[in-house]
Design a protein around this motif. Structure first.
Motif, PDB file in Angstrom:
ATOM      1  N   GLU B 225       0.833  -1.209   0.000  1.00 54.94           N
ATOM      2  CA  GLU B 225       0.000   0.000   0.000  1.00 54.94           C
ATOM      3  C   GLU B 225       0.868   1.260   0.000  1.00 54.94           C
ATOM      4  O   GLU B 225       0.555   2.237  -0.673  1.00 54.94           O
ATOM      5  CB  GLU B 225      -0.945  -0.008   1.203  1.00 54.94           C
ATOM      6  CG  GLU B 225      -1.981  -1.115   1.135  1.00 54.94           C
ATOM      7  CD  GLU B 225      -3.153  -0.892   2.081  1.00 54.94           C
ATOM      8  OE1 GLU B 225      -3.006  -0.110   3.042  1.00 54.94           O
ATOM      9  OE2 GLU B 225      -4.219  -1.510   1.850  1.00 54.94           O
ATOM     10  N   ALA B 228       2.200   1.670  -3.490  1.00 52.84           N
ATOM     11  CA  ALA B 228       1.133   2.056  -4.410  1.00 52.84           C
ATOM     12  C   ALA B 228       0.786   3.530  -4.227  1.00 52.84           C
ATOM     13  O   ALA B 228       0.671   4.293  -5.187  1.00 52.84           O
ATOM     14  CB  ALA B 228      -0.099   1.182  -4.188  1.00 52.84           C
ATOM     15  N   GLN B 231       3.455   5.795  -5.641  1.00 47.90           N
ATOM     16  CA  GLN B 231       3.567   5.876  -7.098  1.00 47.90           C
ATOM     17  C   GLN B 231       2.379   6.554  -7.737  1.00 47.90           C
ATOM     18  O   GLN B 231       2.498   7.136  -8.810  1.00 47.90           O
ATOM     19  CB  GLN B 231       3.753   4.481  -7.697  1.00 47.90           C
ATOM     20  CG  GLN B 231       5.081   3.882  -7.293  1.00 47.90           C
ATOM     21  CD  GLN B 231       5.520   2.760  -8.217  1.00 47.90           C
ATOM     22  OE1 GLN B 231       5.130   2.707  -9.367  1.00 47.90           O
ATOM     23  NE2 GLN B 231       6.333   1.873  -7.705  1.00 47.90           N
ATOM     24  N   SER B 232       1.225   6.446  -7.142  1.00 47.21           N
ATOM     25  CA  SER B 232       0.054   7.085  -7.739  1.00 47.21           C
ATOM     26  C   SER B 232      -0.998   7.337  -6.677  1.00 47.21           C
ATOM     27  O   SER B 232      -1.626   6.409  -6.180  1.00 47.21           O
ATOM     28  CB  SER B 232      -0.519   6.210  -8.855  1.00 47.21           C
ATOM     29  OG  SER B 232      -1.777   6.718  -9.252  1.00 47.21           O
ATOM     30  N   PRO B 234      -3.928   9.014  -7.150  1.00 49.03           N
ATOM     31  CA  PRO B 234      -5.263   8.653  -7.652  1.00 49.03           C
ATOM     32  C   PRO B 234      -5.457   7.152  -7.669  1.00 49.03           C
ATOM     33  O   PRO B 234      -6.560   6.649  -7.404  1.00 49.03           O
ATOM     34  CB  PRO B 234      -5.288   9.200  -9.078  1.00 49.03           C
ATOM     35  CG  PRO B 234      -4.144  10.109  -9.209  1.00 49.03           C
ATOM     36  CD  PRO B 234      -3.157   9.786  -8.144  1.00 49.03           C
ATOM     37  N   GLY B 235      -4.391   6.419  -7.971  1.00 47.96           N
ATOM     38  CA  GLY B 235      -4.462   4.964  -7.964  1.00 47.96           C
ATOM     39  C   GLY B 235      -4.825   4.455  -6.586  1.00 47.96           C
ATOM     40  O   GLY B 235      -5.672   3.576  -6.435  1.00 47.96           O
ATOM     41  N   ALA B 236      -4.174   5.025  -5.575  1.00 49.23           N
ATOM     42  CA  ALA B 236      -4.452   4.596  -4.207  1.00 49.23           C
ATOM     43  C   ALA B 236      -5.911   4.883  -3.857  1.00 49.23           C
ATOM     44  O   ALA B 236      -6.582   4.066  -3.237  1.00 49.23           O
ATOM     45  CB  ALA B 236      -3.525   5.305  -3.228  1.00 49.23           C
ATOM     46  N   ARG B 237      -6.399   6.047  -4.288  1.00 53.09           N
ATOM     47  CA  ARG B 237      -7.780   6.396  -3.995  1.00 53.09           C
ATOM     48  C   ARG B 237      -8.716   5.380  -4.647  1.00 53.09           C
ATOM     49  O   ARG B 237      -9.695   4.924  -4.074  1.00 53.09           O
ATOM     50  CB  ARG B 237      -8.074   7.807  -4.505  1.00 53.09           C
ATOM     51  CG  ARG B 237      -9.310   8.375  -3.905  1.00 53.09           C
ATOM     52  CD  ARG B 237      -9.477   9.885  -4.091  1.00 53.09           C
ATOM     53  NE  ARG B 237      -8.309  10.607  -4.536  1.00 53.09           N
ATOM     54  CZ  ARG B 237      -8.226  11.210  -5.721  1.00 53.09           C
ATOM     55  NH1 ARG B 237      -9.231  11.148  -6.569  1.00 53.09           N
ATOM     56  NH2 ARG B 237      -7.142  11.882  -6.060  1.00 53.09           N
ATOM     57  N   TYR B 238      -8.379   5.001  -5.879  1.00 54.19           N
ATOM     58  CA  TYR B 238      -9.169   4.011  -6.597  1.00 54.19           C
ATOM     59  C   TYR B 238      -9.213   2.688  -5.840  1.00 54.19           C
ATOM     60  O   TYR B 238     -10.248   2.045  -5.731  1.00 54.19           O
ATOM     61  CB  TYR B 238      -8.593   3.811  -8.001  1.00 54.19           C
ATOM     62  CG  TYR B 238      -9.009   2.529  -8.668  1.00 54.19           C
ATOM     63  CD1 TYR B 238     -10.274   2.402  -9.233  1.00 54.19           C
ATOM     64  CD2 TYR B 238      -8.155   1.443  -8.715  1.00 54.19           C
ATOM     65  CE1 TYR B 238     -10.667   1.225  -9.825  1.00 54.19           C
ATOM     66  CE2 TYR B 238      -8.537   0.258  -9.306  1.00 54.19           C
ATOM     67  CZ  TYR B 238      -9.792   0.144  -9.862  1.00 54.19           C
ATOM     68  OH  TYR B 238     -10.181  -1.021 -10.444  1.00 54.19           O
ATOM     69  N   ALA B 239      -8.046   2.280  -5.322  1.00 56.78           N
ATOM     70  CA  ALA B 239      -7.968   0.967  -4.676  1.00 56.78           C
ATOM     71  C   ALA B 239      -8.504   0.987  -3.258  1.00 56.78           C
ATOM     72  O   ALA B 239      -8.522  -0.033  -2.592  1.00 56.78           O
ATOM     73  CB  ALA B 239      -6.519   0.485  -4.679  1.00 56.78           C
ATOM     74  N   GLY B 240      -8.929   2.151  -2.789  1.00 51.46           N
ATOM     75  CA  GLY B 240      -9.451   2.236  -1.433  1.00 51.46           C
ATOM     76  C   GLY B 240      -8.360   2.286  -0.378  1.00 51.46           C
ATOM     77  O   GLY B 240      -8.573   1.912   0.766  1.00 51.46           O
ATOM     78  N   ILE B 241      -7.179   2.725  -0.776  1.00 49.98           N
ATOM     79  CA  ILE B 241      -6.080   2.883   0.180  1.00 49.98           C
ATOM     80  C   ILE B 241      -6.148   4.304   0.719  1.00 49.98           C
ATOM     81  O   ILE B 241      -6.122   5.262  -0.053  1.00 49.98           O
ATOM     82  CB  ILE B 241      -4.718   2.647  -0.520  1.00 49.98           C
ATOM     83  CG1 ILE B 241      -4.640   1.211  -1.027  1.00 49.98           C
ATOM     84  CG2 ILE B 241      -3.576   2.956   0.428  1.00 49.98           C
ATOM     85  CD1 ILE B 241      -3.471   0.966  -1.963  1.00 49.98           C
TER      86      ILE B 241
END
Lengths: 517, 361
Positions: B225, B228, B231-232, B234-241
């Motif tokens: 996490e 992730a 590195q990104s 928005p990616g983390a937000r997408y994955a619920g991190i």
């Protein structure tokens, strides 16, 4: 420049641009291989090809961003070196990029002279530019108010400013890279009228696109690229979309989605009066109500930036909204929590796979767990169960035909289509009750589009509800069982795909009310 | 480019360039670079005494380098290692002074806990400000370095200084928490390591920390996490991190690692808390993490290199007319070439490897 008659020019003149044996490699990747092309003056020449076919590389070489490893460029018959974009401009080449290069808070006029100011004081060149601009606008039918601020005018007009910028720099050859990606169908039509006018005035236009329809509609000649090679150049009048698609992909492609009629069941997702306010305090979604039933695909059409992204982000738990959300009858918290959404049986193929759906620096196998990394099958205590993950990835790559099927490759090293297949494989194989899909085929090659569409339809047939957001009307029309059109944060109306057409949807997308449509 | 070239050749060439430029500077001030290099190598690696100092410094740099590296994986630039190590020192001092430890091993565990907690606490405030208020962590951690220095000054002079002492330092720690030096550790193995050198058992703790950080970053779900998110976003937000959670946790781990440095310099070497005990090791940690590419193994190697530079440079200043500032120049050049100018070496190398491959193909 408009003295000689056009037909005369076409017969006698040297090609406006001729490329001979252009090759360019990036590391081990051969982006362009021995490409030769002749673009005749006063024509619109289309270049079509899948993502990664080398179109952009070729144009970047022509515009001086890259230097070709081998090959020669001739402009109007004269051999020309183009070491940088300045040289391209003085050779009479203008480029309109997919993403505009405009200063948002400058006026149209300021943007046009930017980089072409002469002298330290602005007022003289501004005055000179103003007269010239008025003349250009009159000549080509490109009306834009010179004193309007860029951020306050629409996307279609911004694109005109880009074209005017090129014309102001005396461009004879205009390259447009995917120009209709951000336009409504009506705006695209206007653009095509402008391009037609430019052609009539003797300008040469190179149109790069992946949309077959546009090629057929406006170009005189079309060149097809595949895997860095120019596979064919044909007269548009003598070809068909089917033939072009085959040339692009290298095999026969089904352009229509093959699907049985939907058998909708009980509502899976219900949305009531959803409102979303963004970081800047602007209300993006202004009270939307909709529902998606099991076994149906609801398509949301609309021009980019009308609240569809925000709608999808709230449903996927990436953003908070206000309103009532129900999933299979159970009320969901509209706050941002992706993990909670997944637990409710919602899978999400996000709009931007490179920033959101994947971590580009991660191996493929690390990405296969992304969002599901707390699941029992991928964990062992506080550690990741990397071996299980890699096995699962290899299996998914096989089932979804991801190429190359190498779990250790970093996400950024896959092509757009294969990246999307990884995301789609991950989300679809969760067996979700609701699949959210944003721009499933943006930047994806035709072969992969066909595959991804099939998978989405298969999921629907298995009884899942699908909410599809796409700016590609073709995709909405062929994939959806029901279509809702969004404009300015509201739903303008719902249609059935069999009972509507692009014109009607286009009007709704432009904000015309139900009555007017 | 093959992996070995990426990992070994690039930093090696960068180092070589830094060395050449350093040699030129030494020439320019009228000294003999060859003699200088000899003296540095002799002084830093030529005897167990020299090694004892090099490894002592390296231990400090491993802790602070790991601290920067962990935060960096979450794209947090923790410049506050210096302050966190100072406050960690306070924690270690309190643990050593006020708890009657029966044996050094328990004392060490207690000190790790105390130093880690204090360092983590000191990093938690800027982390919280970043996560909740958006105050940039670079700015706040720098400010917290100054606050830490001033606070420690006050505490030492007014609270911890034994009555009657003129020295702004705490009392000496009890004999029970004396950490075994390398001399004491290696003697049973028949190795006669210098008695005077400060390297001690903390080195092993630092190496263990490298392994633990590696496991954390590349094997645990938390590490996944953190990477992730780094590195990104928005990616983390997408994955619920949760970004807030990752910022807080990564900074707390970072602060704890920096705080643990105190078991080496405060508990292992000085055996009391003195003013400015950290001697800039927190800042060197940034360079170490940069050069080590935020990988624990890279941090380990870079820490030893900087230990060498530190000790060799000190010898240089002691025995030649080359001023002490020269070490700073050399270090700066090393940082410049291995960190900032990395691409200068990498890009041409990549081209060479490509050409070679094409030649063969």
């Amino acid at each position: 420049m408009t003295g000689a008659t056009l037909s005369e020019r076409r017969e006698t003149a040297a090609p406006a641009i001729e490329l001979k044996g252009i090759s360019k490699a990036f590391g081990p990747v051969q982006a362009n291989r021995d490409i030769s092309i002749r673009v005749m003056p006063g024509t619109i020449h289309g270049i079509i090809g899948e993502n990664g076919a080398g179109k952009s590389t070729l144009m970047s070489i022509l515009y001086g961003f890259y230097k070709a490893d081998r090959g020669e460029i001739f402009i109007k018959g004269r051999k020309t070196e183009i070491p940088d974009s300045q040289a391209a401009i003085s050779a009479g080449i203008g480029m309109v990029f997919q993403h505009f290069k405009l200063v948002e808070n400058f006026t149209v006029l300021e943007n046009i002279i930017l980089g072409a100011e002469d002298g330290a004081l602005l007022n003289r060149s501004m005055a000179k530019a103003r007269t010239e601009l008025v003349q250009l606008e009159r000549e080509y039918g490109l009306n834009v108010d010179p004193d309007a601020v860029i951020e306050e005018i629409g996307v279609g007009k911004q694109q005109r400013v880009e074209i005017l910028k090129a014309l102001y720099r005396r461009a004879e050859i205009l390259i447009l890279d995917e120009p209709t990606g951000v336009l409504t169908p009506a705006e695209a039509d206007q653009l095509f009228r402008v391009l037609g006018r430019l052609r009539a005035e003797g300008k040469t236009i190179i149109l790069i696109t992946h949309k077959l329809r546009e090629i057929m509609e406006i170009t005189d000649t079309v060149s097809v690229m595949r895997r860095g090679e120019m596979t064919a150049t044909v007269k548009t009048a003598e070809t068909s979309p089917e033939q072009l698609a085959e040339l692009m992909v290298g095999r026969k492609v089904l352009l229509r989605v093959d699907k049985a009629p939907a058998k909708p069941g009980a509502p899976v997702l219900e949305v009531e009066n959803l409102r979303v306010v963004d970081e800047a305090g602007v209300e993006r979604v202004k009270g939307i109500s909709l529902n998606v039933r099991a076994g149906e695909i609801l398509g949301i059409a609309g021009v980019a930036g009308n609240g569809q992204s925000e709608l999808l982000e709230v449903l996927g738990g990436m953003r908070s909204g206000r309103g009532v959300l129900r999933m299979r009858g159970q009320v969901m918290d509209p706050g941002a929590d992706g993990k909670a959404r997944r637990a409710m049986g919602i899978a999400h193929v996000p709009e931007d796979r490179q920033r959101e759906g994947l971590i580009m620096g991660f191996h493929a196998w690390e990405n296969v767990a992304f969002g599901y990394h707390d699941d029992a099958r991928y964990r062992s205590g506080m550690f990741m169960n990397n071996r299980a993950l890699r096995e699962d990835t290899a299996a998914k790559m096989e089932r979804f035909d991801v190429r190359p099927p190498d779990p250790w490759l970093a996400a950024k090293n896959f092509s757009g289509g294969n990246q999307q297949k990884i995301v789609v494989a991950r989300e679809i194989e969760q067996n979700p009750a609701l699949l959210l899909v944003g721009q499933p085929t943006r930047g994806v090659d035709i072969g992969a589009i066909e595959f991804i569409h099939k998978q989405i339809v298969a999921l629907r047939d298995a009884g899942a509800a699908v909410l599809l957001v796409s700016v590609e009307l073709d995709e909405i029309l062929s994939l959806s069982d029901r279509i809702a059109v969004m404009f300015d944060g509201r739903i303008m109306g719902e249609r059935l795909p069999g009972q509507t057409d692009e014109t009607e949807l286009g009007l709704l997308m432009a904000g015309m009310s139900e009555a007017a449509a | 480019m093959p992996k070995w070239a990426e990992v070994i050749l690039v930093p090696l060439i960068s180092l070589l360039l830094a060395a050449i430029l350093s040699a030129l500077v030494i020439l320019a001030i009228g000294e003999d670079p060859v003699a200088a290099v000899k003296m540095m190598v002799e002084g830093a690696l030529g005897s167990t005494y020299a090694w004892g100092y090099t490894l002592y410094y390296a231990t400090n740099f491993m802790f602070t380098g790991l601290a920067v590296a962990v935060a960096f994986h979450a794209r947090m630039f923790n410049i506050g290692g210096e302050g966190q190590a100072m406050i960690g020192g306070l924690g270690v001092a309190l643990a050593c002074l006020y708890v009657p430890w029966p044996h050094w091993s328990l004392g060490l565990l207690g000190a790790i806990l105390a130093g880690g907690l204090f360092g983590a606490g000191w990093a938690l405030i800027p982390a919280w400000l970043q996560a909740k208020r958006g105050s940039h962590v670079v700015i706040t951690t720098i400010m917290f370095n100054f606050i830490a220095a001033s606070a420690l000054n006050y505490i030492l002079v007014n609270l911890l200084k034994p009555k009657g002492s003129q020295d702004p330092a705490s009392a000496r720690f009890p004999e029970a928490v004396h950490l075994p030096t390398l001399h004491e550790l290696l003697a049973p193995l028949g190795i006669n390591f210098s008695k005077a050198a400060p390297a001690n058992v903390s080195l092993l703790v630092a190496v263990a920390a490298c392994v633990l950080v590696w496991a954390l970053i590349w094997r645990t779900r938390l590490g996944y996490e953190i990477r992730a998110y780094g590195q990104s976003e928005p990616g983390a937000r997408y994955a619920g991190i949760s970004g807030v959670r990752i910022i807080l946790i990564s900074m707390v781990i970072s602060g704890a690692l920096a705080g643990c440095m105190a078991i080496n310099n405060v508990m292992g070497e000085a055996e009391r808390l003195v003013l400015n005990a950290t001697e800039g090791a927190g800042f060197i940690g940034i360079a170490v993490a940069l050069m080590g590419r935020s990988h624990p193994f890279g941090v380990f190697l870079a820490a030893i290199l900087f230990g060498f530079l530190y000790q060799g440079g000190a010898e240089l200043a002691l025995w030649t007319k080359i001023p002490r500032e020269m070490i700073t120049v050399i270090q700066a050049l090393v940082i410049l070439f291995t960190g900032a100018l990395d691409n200068m070496v990498r890009a041409p190398l990549e081209r060479i490897f490509l050409a070679a491959r094409r030649g063969r193909g």
